[in-house]
Design a protein around this motif. Structure first.
Motif, PDB file in Angstrom:
ATOM      1  N   ALA A  36       0.841  -1.198   0.000  1.00  0.00           N
ATOM      2  CA  ALA A  36       0.000   0.000   0.000  1.00  0.00           C
ATOM      3  C   ALA A  36       0.877   1.250   0.000  1.00  0.00           C
ATOM      4  N   ASP A  37       0.611   2.158  -0.947  1.00  0.00           N
ATOM      5  CA  ASP A  37       1.519   3.305  -1.091  1.00  0.00           C
ATOM      6  C   ASP A  37       0.872   4.348  -1.995  1.00  0.00           C
ATOM      7  N   VAL A  38       1.362   5.602  -1.930  1.00  0.00           N
ATOM      8  CA  VAL A  38       0.975   6.613  -2.923  1.00  0.00           C
ATOM      9  C   VAL A  38       1.730   6.430  -4.231  1.00  0.00           C
ATOM     10  N   VAL A  62      -2.860   4.169  -1.764  1.00  0.00           N
ATOM     11  CA  VAL A  62      -3.420   4.769  -0.552  1.00  0.00           C
ATOM     12  C   VAL A  62      -2.537   5.914  -0.076  1.00  0.00           C
ATOM     13  N   ASP A  63      -3.200   6.978   0.348  1.00  0.00           N
ATOM     14  CA  ASP A  63      -2.522   8.036   1.093  1.00  0.00           C
ATOM     15  C   ASP A  63      -2.854   7.781   2.557  1.00  0.00           C
ATOM     16  N   VAL A  64      -1.834   7.463   3.352  1.00  0.00           N
ATOM     17  CA  VAL A  64      -2.096   7.033   4.735  1.00  0.00           C
ATOM     18  C   VAL A  64      -2.662   8.144   5.611  1.00  0.00           C
ATOM     19  N   ASP A 113       1.476  14.615   9.803  1.00  0.00           N
ATOM     20  CA  ASP A 113       0.326  13.968   9.151  1.00  0.00           C
ATOM     21  C   ASP A 113       0.691  12.575   8.626  1.00  0.00           C
ATOM     22  N   VAL A 114       1.768  12.496   7.857  1.00  0.00           N
ATOM     23  CA  VAL A 114       2.134  11.200   7.262  1.00  0.00           C
ATOM     24  C   VAL A 114       2.661  10.247   8.341  1.00  0.00           C
ATOM     25  N   ASN A 115       3.624  10.714   9.139  1.00  0.00           N
ATOM     26  CA  ASN A 115       4.363   9.796  10.022  1.00  0.00           C
ATOM     27  C   ASN A 115       3.588   9.427  11.282  1.00  0.00           C
ATOM     28  N   SER A 142       9.131   3.357  13.609  1.00  0.00           N
ATOM     29  CA  SER A 142       9.666   4.570  14.235  1.00  0.00           C
ATOM     30  C   SER A 142      11.059   4.785  13.643  1.00  0.00           C
ATOM     31  N   SER A 143      12.047   5.060  14.486  1.00  0.00           N
ATOM     32  CA  SER A 143      13.399   5.406  14.022  1.00  0.00           C
ATOM     33  C   SER A 143      14.272   5.571  15.259  1.00  0.00           C
ATOM     34  N   ILE A 144      15.590   5.609  15.053  1.00  0.00           N
ATOM     35  CA  ILE A 144      16.419   6.057  16.176  1.00  0.00           C
ATOM     36  C   ILE A 144      16.081   7.515  16.506  1.00  0.00           C
ATOM     37  N   PRO A 155      10.200  18.137  13.211  1.00  0.00           N
ATOM     38  CA  PRO A 155       8.940  17.411  12.994  1.00  0.00           C
ATOM     39  C   PRO A 155       9.161  15.902  12.878  1.00  0.00           C
ATOM     40  N   TYR A 156      10.239  15.517  12.191  1.00  0.00           N
ATOM     41  CA  TYR A 156      10.516  14.078  12.014  1.00  0.00           C
ATOM     42  C   TYR A 156      10.763  13.421  13.373  1.00  0.00           C
ATOM     43  N   VAL A 157      11.612  14.060  14.187  1.00  0.00           N
ATOM     44  CA  VAL A 157      11.952  13.498  15.501  1.00  0.00           C
ATOM     45  C   VAL A 157      10.700  13.428  16.380  1.00  0.00           C
ATOM     46  N   CYS A 185      12.867   0.707  15.482  1.00  0.00           N
ATOM     47  CA  CYS A 185      13.616   1.971  15.378  1.00  0.00           C
ATOM     48  C   CYS A 185      14.870   1.716  14.550  1.00  0.00           C
ATOM     49  N   PRO A 186      14.766   1.853  13.223  1.00  0.00           N
ATOM     50  CA  PRO A 186      15.960   1.624  12.410  1.00  0.00           C
ATOM     51  C   PRO A 186      16.978   2.753  12.582  1.00  0.00           C
ATOM     52  N   GLY A 187      18.260   2.380  12.463  1.00  0.00           N
ATOM     53  CA  GLY A 187      19.298   3.384  12.277  1.00  0.00           C
ATOM     54  C   GLY A 187      19.301   3.788  10.813  1.00  0.00           C
ATOM     55  N   VAL A 188      20.447   4.205  10.300  1.00  0.00           N
ATOM     56  CA  VAL A 188      20.461   4.675   8.914  1.00  0.00           C
ATOM     57  C   VAL A 188      20.550   3.463   7.970  1.00  0.00           C
ATOM     58  N   ILE A 189      19.526   3.348   7.132  1.00  0.00           N
ATOM     59  CA  ILE A 189      19.363   2.186   6.242  1.00  0.00           C
ATOM     60  C   ILE A 189      19.466   2.689   4.804  1.00  0.00           C
ATOM     61  N   GLU A 190      20.110   1.904   3.944  1.00  0.00           N
ATOM     62  CA  GLU A 190      20.309   2.319   2.533  1.00  0.00           C
ATOM     63  C   GLU A 190      19.010   2.232   1.755  1.00  0.00           C
ATOM     64  N   THR A 191      18.294   3.355   1.663  1.00  0.00           N
ATOM     65  CA  THR A 191      17.023   3.409   0.926  1.00  0.00           C
ATOM     66  C   THR A 191      16.976   4.728   0.144  1.00  0.00           C
ATOM     67  N   PRO A 192      15.948   4.886  -0.727  1.00  0.00           N
ATOM     68  CA  PRO A 192      15.827   6.156  -1.452  1.00  0.00           C
ATOM     69  C   PRO A 192      15.791   7.372  -0.520  1.00  0.00           C
ATOM     70  N   MET A 193      15.198   7.234   0.697  1.00  0.00           N
ATOM     71  CA  MET A 193      15.146   8.362   1.632  1.00  0.00           C
ATOM     72  C   MET A 193      16.559   8.835   1.995  1.00  0.00           C
ATOM     73  N   VAL A 194      17.466   7.873   2.167  1.00  0.00           N
ATOM     74  CA  VAL A 194      18.827   8.191   2.612  1.00  0.00           C
ATOM     75  C   VAL A 194      19.723   8.562   1.426  1.00  0.00           C
ATOM     76  N   GLU A 195      19.400   8.028   0.239  1.00  0.00           N
ATOM     77  CA  GLU A 195      20.207   8.375  -0.942  1.00  0.00           C
ATOM     78  C   GLU A 195      20.173   9.874  -1.203  1.00  0.00           C
TER      79      GLU A 195
HETATM   80  P1  NAI Z   1      11.339   5.405   1.265  1.00  0.00           P
HETATM   81  O1  NAI Z   1      11.184   6.826   0.862  1.00  0.00           O
HETATM   82  O2  NAI Z   1      12.061   4.460   0.385  1.00  0.00           O
HETATM   83  O3  NAI Z   1       9.906   4.753   1.548  1.00  0.00           O
HETATM   84  C1  NAI Z   1       8.840   5.440   2.095  1.00  0.00           C
HETATM   85  C2  NAI Z   1       7.599   5.041   1.334  1.00  0.00           C
HETATM   86  O4  NAI Z   1       6.472   5.700   1.935  1.00  0.00           O
HETATM   87  C3  NAI Z   1       7.643   5.479  -0.136  1.00  0.00           C
HETATM   88  O5  NAI Z   1       7.325   4.386  -0.978  1.00  0.00           O
HETATM   89  C4  NAI Z   1       6.600   6.564  -0.220  1.00  0.00           C
HETATM   90  O6  NAI Z   1       5.948   6.649  -1.470  1.00  0.00           O
HETATM   91  C5  NAI Z   1       5.642   6.135   0.888  1.00  0.00           C
HETATM   92  N1  NAI Z   1       4.803   7.238   1.342  1.00  0.00           N
HETATM   93  C6  NAI Z   1       5.180   8.508   1.641  1.00  0.00           C
HETATM   94  N2  NAI Z   1       4.105   9.248   1.982  1.00  0.00           N
HETATM   95  C7  NAI Z   1       3.030   8.420   1.908  1.00  0.00           C
HETATM   96  C8  NAI Z   1       1.648   8.589   2.142  1.00  0.00           C
HETATM   97  N3  NAI Z   1       1.125   9.775   2.521  1.00  0.00           N
HETATM   98  N4  NAI Z   1       0.825   7.521   1.990  1.00  0.00           N
HETATM   99  C9  NAI Z   1       1.322   6.330   1.587  1.00  0.00           C
HETATM  100  N5  NAI Z   1       2.620   6.120   1.333  1.00  0.00           N
HETATM  101  C10 NAI Z   1       3.470   7.141   1.503  1.00  0.00           C
HETATM  102  O7  NAI Z   1      11.973   5.459   2.708  1.00  0.00           O
HETATM  103  P2  NAI Z   1      12.465   4.333   3.715  1.00  0.00           P
HETATM  104  O8  NAI Z   1      13.807   4.727   4.122  1.00  0.00           O
HETATM  105  O9  NAI Z   1      12.213   2.989   3.202  1.00  0.00           O
HETATM  106  O10 NAI Z   1      11.501   4.648   4.954  1.00  0.00           O
HETATM  107  C11 NAI Z   1      10.492   3.763   5.412  1.00  0.00           C
HETATM  108  C12 NAI Z   1      10.193   4.094   6.853  1.00  0.00           C
HETATM  109  O11 NAI Z   1      11.347   3.831   7.652  1.00  0.00           O
HETATM  110  C13 NAI Z   1       9.813   5.560   7.089  1.00  0.00           C
HETATM  111  O12 NAI Z   1       8.780   5.621   8.056  1.00  0.00           O
HETATM  112  C14 NAI Z   1      11.108   6.140   7.654  1.00  0.00           C
HETATM  113  O13 NAI Z   1      10.868   7.259   8.470  1.00  0.00           O
HETATM  114  C15 NAI Z   1      11.635   4.954   8.441  1.00  0.00           C
HETATM  115  N6  NAI Z   1      13.059   5.020   8.706  1.00  0.00           N
HETATM  116  C16 NAI Z   1      13.973   5.016   7.680  1.00  0.00           C
HETATM  117  C17 NAI Z   1      15.316   5.077   7.970  1.00  0.00           C
HETATM  118  C18 NAI Z   1      16.362   5.045   6.920  1.00  0.00           C
HETATM  119  O14 NAI Z   1      17.536   5.253   7.251  1.00  0.00           O
HETATM  120  N7  NAI Z   1      16.053   4.797   5.663  1.00  0.00           N
HETATM  121  C19 NAI Z   1      15.799   5.170   9.363  1.00  0.00           C
HETATM  122  C20 NAI Z   1      14.751   5.151  10.341  1.00  0.00           C
HETATM  123  C21 NAI Z   1      13.434   5.076  10.015  1.00  0.00           C
END
Ligand code: NAI
Length: 248
Positions: A36-38, A62-64, A113-115, A142-144, A155-157, A185-195
């Motif tokens: 489920a995702d936007v 879905v928009d959460v 709103d989102v988190n 959550s997160s660290i 806001p994120y914290v 509570c993940p630490g820093v994980i290699e994902t698009p958010m961190v890239e």
């Molecule tokens: P990401 O950006 O790859 O994934 C987030 C996903 O949420 C995306 O697919 C995005 O389209 C979706 N999304 C955003 N707004 C939305 C909405 N309103 N409704 C539905 N979907 C929505 O990021 P990542 O890193 O995989 O993050 C996943 C979760 O892990 C997040 O909650 C993030 O805060 C948390 N996190 C990530 C860390 C990291 O280092 N990557 C560390 C700690 C926590």
């Protein structure tokens, strides 16, 4: 035979990063997964990868932050697969990097709103469906940043600390009825958010991480699967830090 076999799981934010890896892990265990995702394009790719690997999955846009869409997401899981057993409320955004006094109010509102609201309305719909179906397990992302502060991310914290409060409270309310609720509570994980982060900060993070690298999305997916499994049957209200030792 896996213990998650025949279960039904929803993963919000399942199109990319941690959510996509988590959705694949649930499917590997034999669960049917609602991604489920936007983000439709990447979400459909994630579903295709699961199906190509022999798993069962379906995508729901879905928009959460929208309770009606979140209700419809849960209804799709129930109508398509016959119930709901597991939910990973993972969708999240980081928002703008600014010191507190410069944080734009609209950024505060969007991130909360989102988190935070997204996890709250997700749990409302999911718990109702799980109670109708003999119980289940929820994992909130959550997160660290839910454990300690990070400059320029007010806001994120705040949202990630809030997710831990939501998790603890729902666990007190529903564990006896058979719905366990935990957070990761993940630490820093290699994902698009961190890239999107600059290389110097990534190197600083690695230097401050005893294990000496960033985390892999699948390492968070593994933990989500474990928290939903029978092996974690006495675990509820917990926030599991997976950060290579960063906040230790
Ligand atoms: P990401 O950006 O790859 O994934 C987030 C996903 O949420 C995306 O697919 C995005 O389209 C979706 N999304 C955003 N707004 C939305 C909405 N309103 N409704 C539905 N979907 C929505 O990021 P990542 O890193 O995989 O993050 C996943 C979760 O892990 C997040 O909650 C993030 O805060 C948390 N996190 C990530 C860390 C990291 O280092 N990557 C560390 C700690 C926590």
């Amino acid at each position: 035979m896996s213990e998650l076999q025949d279960g039904v799981a929803i993963v919000t934010g399942g199109s990319t990063g941690i959510g996509a890896a988590t959705a694949k892990r649930f499917a590997d265990e034999g669960a049917s997964v609602v991604v489920a995702d936007v983000n439709v394009e990447d979400g459909e790719d994630t579903v295709a990868e699961i199906v190509d690997a022999g798993g069962e999955a379906t995508f729901v846009e879905v928009d959460v932050t929208d309770p009606a869409e979140v209700e419809a997401m849960v209804e799709t899981a129930v109508d398509t697969y016959g119930g709901l057993d597991f939910a990973v409320n993972n969708a999240g955004i980081e928002g703008e990097n600014e010191p507190t006094s410069d944080q734009p109010l609209d950024n505060w509102e969007q991130v909360i709103d989102v988190n935070l609201k997204g996890v709250f309305v997700g749990m409302q719909a999911e718990i109702d469906a799980m109670l109708e179906d003999g119980g289940g397990a929820i994992v909130n992302m959550s997160s660290i940043a839910g454990q300690v502060g990070f400059p320029n991310l007010t806001p994120y914290v705040a949202s990630k600390h809030g997710v831990i409060g939501l998790t603890k409270t729902a666990s007190l309310e529903y564990s006896e009825a058979g719905v366990r609720v935990n957070a990761i509570c993940p630490g820093v994980i290699e994902t698009p958010m961190v890239e999107a982060t600059d290389q110097a900060s990534i190197e600083q993070t690695i230097a401050a991480t005893p294990i000496g690298r960033l985390g892999e999305p699948s390492e968070i997916g593994d933990a989500a699967v474990w928290l939903c499994s029978e092996e974690a049957s006495f675990v509820t209200g917990e926030s599991l830090v997976i950060d290579g030792g960063y906040v230790s």
